[in-house]
Design an enzyme around this catalytic site. Structure first.
Site, short mmCIF file in Angstrom:
data_model
loop_
_atom_site.label_atom_id
_atom_site.label_comp_id
_atom_site.label_asym_id
_atom_site.label_seq_id
_atom_site.Cartn_x
_atom_site.Cartn_y
_atom_site.Cartn_z
N ASP A 74 0.86 -1.16 0.00
CA ASP A 74 0.00 0.00 0.00
C ASP A 74 0.91 1.23 0.00
O ASP A 74 2.10 1.13 0.32
CB ASP A 74 -0.89 -0.04 1.25
CG ASP A 74 -1.73 1.20 1.42
OD1 ASP A 74 -2.37 1.61 0.44
OD2 ASP A 74 -1.75 1.76 2.53
N ILE A 75 0.37 2.40 -0.35
CA ILE A 75 1.20 3.60 -0.40
C ILE A 75 0.93 4.53 0.79
O ILE A 75 1.76 4.70 1.66
CB ILE A 75 1.00 4.34 -1.74
CG1 ILE A 75 1.51 3.49 -2.90
CG2 ILE A 75 1.71 5.70 -1.72
CD1 ILE A 75 1.29 4.10 -4.29
N ASP A 76 -0.25 5.13 0.83
CA ASP A 76 -0.56 6.13 1.85
C ASP A 76 -0.75 5.50 3.22
O ASP A 76 -1.54 4.57 3.39
CB ASP A 76 -1.81 6.91 1.45
CG ASP A 76 -1.58 7.72 0.19
OD1 ASP A 76 -0.98 8.80 0.28
OD2 ASP A 76 -1.98 7.24 -0.90
N ASP B 4 -2.27 -0.32 5.82
CA ASP B 4 -2.52 0.38 7.07
C ASP B 4 -3.99 0.66 7.37
O ASP B 4 -4.31 1.20 8.43
CB ASP B 4 -1.79 1.72 7.07
CG ASP B 4 -2.53 2.79 6.27
OD1 ASP B 4 -2.85 3.85 6.84
OD2 ASP B 4 -2.79 2.55 5.08
#
Length: 262
Positions: free
Chosen positions: A26-28, A204
């Site tokens: 995942d990124i953010d 997250d």
């Protein structure tokens, strides 16, 4: 599918043993700290370099699994280009230089977005229009999260069947049922260079839970960054800084994890 989420307290992500791994990110909130506005995030040269090294060591078996579009992921990490499942898997690029396969938005999504934006127009809430996905970011106005969620749930009645509401840590999203990170993981795991490897996924948020389920079913390693509620993830990392440090410790300098010649 694991239908019994674990308690908030999870063991810390372990050091990985030798083996052939596939990495999903995942990124953010996982690689980048959240910002009040999605466009306010930035990618350091160090992170860009780290991901490039990891991608090389894993023979290309690295992919972003993100709510952002493929175009935005590319722009953030330019000039690095990885494999990407964007918009929670509604669009994907299976090879770094391959075509992007995308989904269309229903014609009435724009009108719904306009109506919700007018209702929440206080200068702090950001309405993100991502084709078939509508995201409302309330990080700068947490007191409006309940109202934003209510409006999105009401909007379900005005869309074709097959949509759902996904609450997040600081916002809420309206998306098609087929927007699922688990399906994106399975798509990658069915093709080279991912096939035959053991998957690892770092995420997250609530939208990552479906991805954790797919990883667990495949016998992989699921890690939630800064967990704030029930999760099916097996392990945790306390924050973005520790997530990046864990990636560096396990993938950057370990020749045992590099791609073996076939």
């Amino acid at each position: 599918m694991n239908s019994l989420p674990k308690a908030l307290s999870l063991p810390a992500a372990p050091d990985l043993p030798e083996g052939q791994w596939a990495l999903f990110l995942d990124i953010d909130g996982t690689l980048l700290e959240h910002a009040a506005h999605p466009d306010a995030v930035s990618v350091s040269d160090q992170l860009r370099s780290l991901l490039g090294v990891i991608d090389e060591r894993l023979g290309g078996a690295v992919a972003f699994i993100t709510g952002r579009s493929v175009e935005v992921a590319d722009r953030l990490f330019h000039p690095l280009k990885l494999r990407v499942a964007g918009l929670y898997g509604l669009e994907h690029r299976l090879a770094p230089d391959g075509p992007v396969v995308a989904a269309d938005a229903p014609a009435d999504m724009a009108a719904l977005a306009d109506a919700i934006e007018a209702e929440l127009d206080d200068g702090q809430v950001h309405i993100e229009r991502k084709g078939p996905i509508l995201a409302i970011h309330t990080r700068a106005a947490p007191h409006l999260l309940a109202r934003a969620t209510e409006l999105v749930e009401q909007a379900l009645a005005e869309l074709p069947k097959g949509y759902r509401v996904i609450p997040g840590n600081a916002g809420v999203e309206l998306m098609p049922l087929e927007a699922a990170k688990g399906a994106a993981v399975r798509r990658f795991m069915a093709i080279s260079p991912f096939t035959g490897r053991r998957p690892v996924f770092l995420g997250d948020d609530t939208a990552d839970e479906n991805g954790f389920e797919a990883i667990n079913e495949a016998g992989g390693i699921s890690i939630r960054v800064r967990p704030r509620g029930p999760t099916v993830a097996q392990y945790q990392l306390d924050d973005v800084t520790r997530a990046i440090a864990w990636l560096a410790a396990n993938f950057e300098a370990s020749p045992a994890l590099a791609r073996k010649a076939s």
